[in-house]
Scaffold this active site. Structure first.
Site, PDB file in Angstrom:
ATOM      1  CG  HIS A   2      -2.187  -0.711   1.076  1.00 14.54           C
ATOM      2  ND1 HIS A   2      -3.066  -0.466   0.047  1.00 14.54           N
ATOM      3  CD2 HIS A   2      -2.751  -1.700   1.831  1.00 14.54           C
ATOM      4  CE1 HIS A   2      -4.126  -1.266   0.171  1.00 14.54           C
ATOM      5  NE2 HIS A   2      -3.954  -2.031   1.236  1.00 14.54           N
TER       6      HIS A   2
ATOM      7  CB  CYS B 135      -1.893   3.765  -4.371  1.00 12.77           C
ATOM      8  SG  CYS B 135      -2.982   2.354  -4.656  1.00 12.77           S
TER       9      CYS B 135
END
EC number: 3.4.22.-
Length: 438
Positions: free
Chosen positions: A222, A278
């Site tokens: 993440h 991301c």
């Protein structure tokens, strides 16, 4: 699908000189940021076409890592230090790097120039960088976090690390004993990708790096954004990655990763970074960003001087390092007035080393998990390995386009290429595969 790792050296049996040392303090002094406030990472992106992930995979046992001495501070660019030659290696593939194979011929991209390079017209005469010829030692840090048992669990990150380690070992000559692998399916507490272990491993990666060494970092997990606290981000946000224990320990900010892994590097050291997360467009805070046409764009170099370099000339993309955008001249003159080389480096986020990063998306985009070859994978990690397996000898421009072509039509994300210095996009991209030099 999860693999049981049977190779020695993945997270253990390392040489004695590679020592972790004492855990870092809970509160980091500069250059580390204080992450008193942070947000949980977002859930899996909407482009993930799969059902909710299953429960945690069976735990894998890894032998405990060897002792890792605490890394000593590396000399910054511009400070006086005594150069030392790259360490000699007894491994056959490293010995053969010193002689280029005849197979590097007319149809292959040219190797980067080996002489010291000037940053461009208007820069101080001693403001230079050095490409790496990648003949020295090879070290890799591979981090894959599935966030097992957490609400925003991912599926492909551990697989990404498994595949990347095999790829680097078989195709690019990285030895298992020179890899540190952190994944959240391990029993060994030193191999869990919590914040303390990640920061220690980043320090290990760059410790004692010599000219022409090839360092490699891969992060799959993440990522996110947080308000910029030091004013060095054009959009007002820092890129961050989330360690396994982000809820208690906080995230890791791009400023910190730059300070740990980029700033200490000497001229001629190669650091290749792959960030499959991301909002990872500038995860290492590198100032030069390139498009698929090879054109320099969105440079951060002139932020401190309030200048606009968005119209930077195409010569960088074509490998012409003799000129630079005219608008940079005033900035470099300002940097030359009484500033040391180290201060200029810190201010501009440039480096005398050879640092190149491929990221999974722009700063404003999310990255997707995908399902390829019968297993969950990160989209960038999968495309990076696939394109280089199909065509190992690509220029930076060719490789960036190949990755985008693999992702185009399947995902909305656009991978990014950034660098610590003006980059000859037509030059050969990565260190030569073993098959080309053995």
């Amino acid at each position: 699908m999860y693999y049981h790792h049977s190779h020695q050296g993945w997270s253990g049996d390392y040489p004695r000189q590679q020592s972790w040392g004492q855990p870092p303090p809970s509160s980091y002094p500069y250059p580390y940021s204080s992450n008193a406030q942070y947000q949980p990472p977002p859930g899996p992106p909407p482009t993930s076409h799969y059902a909710p992930p299953p429960g945690p995979p069976p735990s894998h046992y890894y032998p405990p890592p060897g002792s890792y001495p605490s890394p000593a501070p590396s000399p910054y660019y511009g400070q006086h230090h005594t150069p030392t030659p790259p360490p000699q290696s007894s491994s056959p593939h490293q010995r053969s790097y010193h002689n280029h194979s005849p197979s590097w011929g007319q149809n292959l991209p040219p190797r980067p120039p080996q002489e010291s390079q000037h940053f461009g017209r208007g820069a101080p005469s001693n403001y230079r960088f050095q490409y790496s010829n990648c003949t020295g030692r090879r070290k890799a840090l591979l981090i894959g976090i599935n966030y097992i048992g957490q609400p925003n669990q991912l599926r492909g990150c551990i697989n990404d690390v498994t595949n990347m380690s095999t790829f680097l070992n078989e195709k690019y000559g990285y030895r298992r004993e020179d890899m540190v692998i952190l994944t959240d399916d391990q029993k060994n507490p030193m191999s869990i990708p919590n914040k303390a272990n990640i920061l220690r491993a980043m320090q290990w990666l760059v410790k004692d790096a010599q000219p022409n060494d090839s360092l490699f970092i891969h992060f799959s997990g993440h990522g996110g954004r947080t308000p910029d606290l030091d004013g060095d981000e054009e959009d007002g946000y820092d890129d961050v990655i989330y360690p396994l224990d982000y809820r208690t320990a906080g995230h890791i900010v791009d400023d910190d990763m730059h300070a740990i892994m980029v700033r200490p590097l000497r001229p001629g050291v190669r650091l290749t970074a792959i960030f499959d997360s991301c909002h990872s467009g500038t995860a290492l805070d590198l100032p030069y960003v390139y498009s698929t046409q090879g054109i320099l764009k969105e440079p951060n170099l002139a932020k401190e001087a309030a200048m606009d370099l968005f119209s930077a000339i195409n010569s960088y993309g074509k490998g012409d390092l003799s000129s630079v955008a005219q608008t940079a001249i005033g900035f470099f003159k300002k940097a030359a007035n009484g500033d040391t080389a180290r201060q200029r480096t810190v201010m501009t986020k440039t480096s005398p080393a050879d640092v190149v990063m491929f990221s999974g998306s722009k700063d404003t985009q999310t990255s997707a998990d995908t399902f390829q070859d019968g297993e969950a994978r990160g989209a960038l990690s999968w495309a990076f390995i696939k394109t280089l397996q199909q065509r190992p000898n690509q220029s930076y421009l060719q490789l960036l386009n190949s990755i985008r072509n693999e992702l185009e039509g399947k995902y909305t994300q656009k991978p990014q290429l950034s660098c610590s210095h003006p980059l000859g996009m037509c030059n050969a991209s990565l260190v030569p595969p073993r098959t080309e030099i053995d």
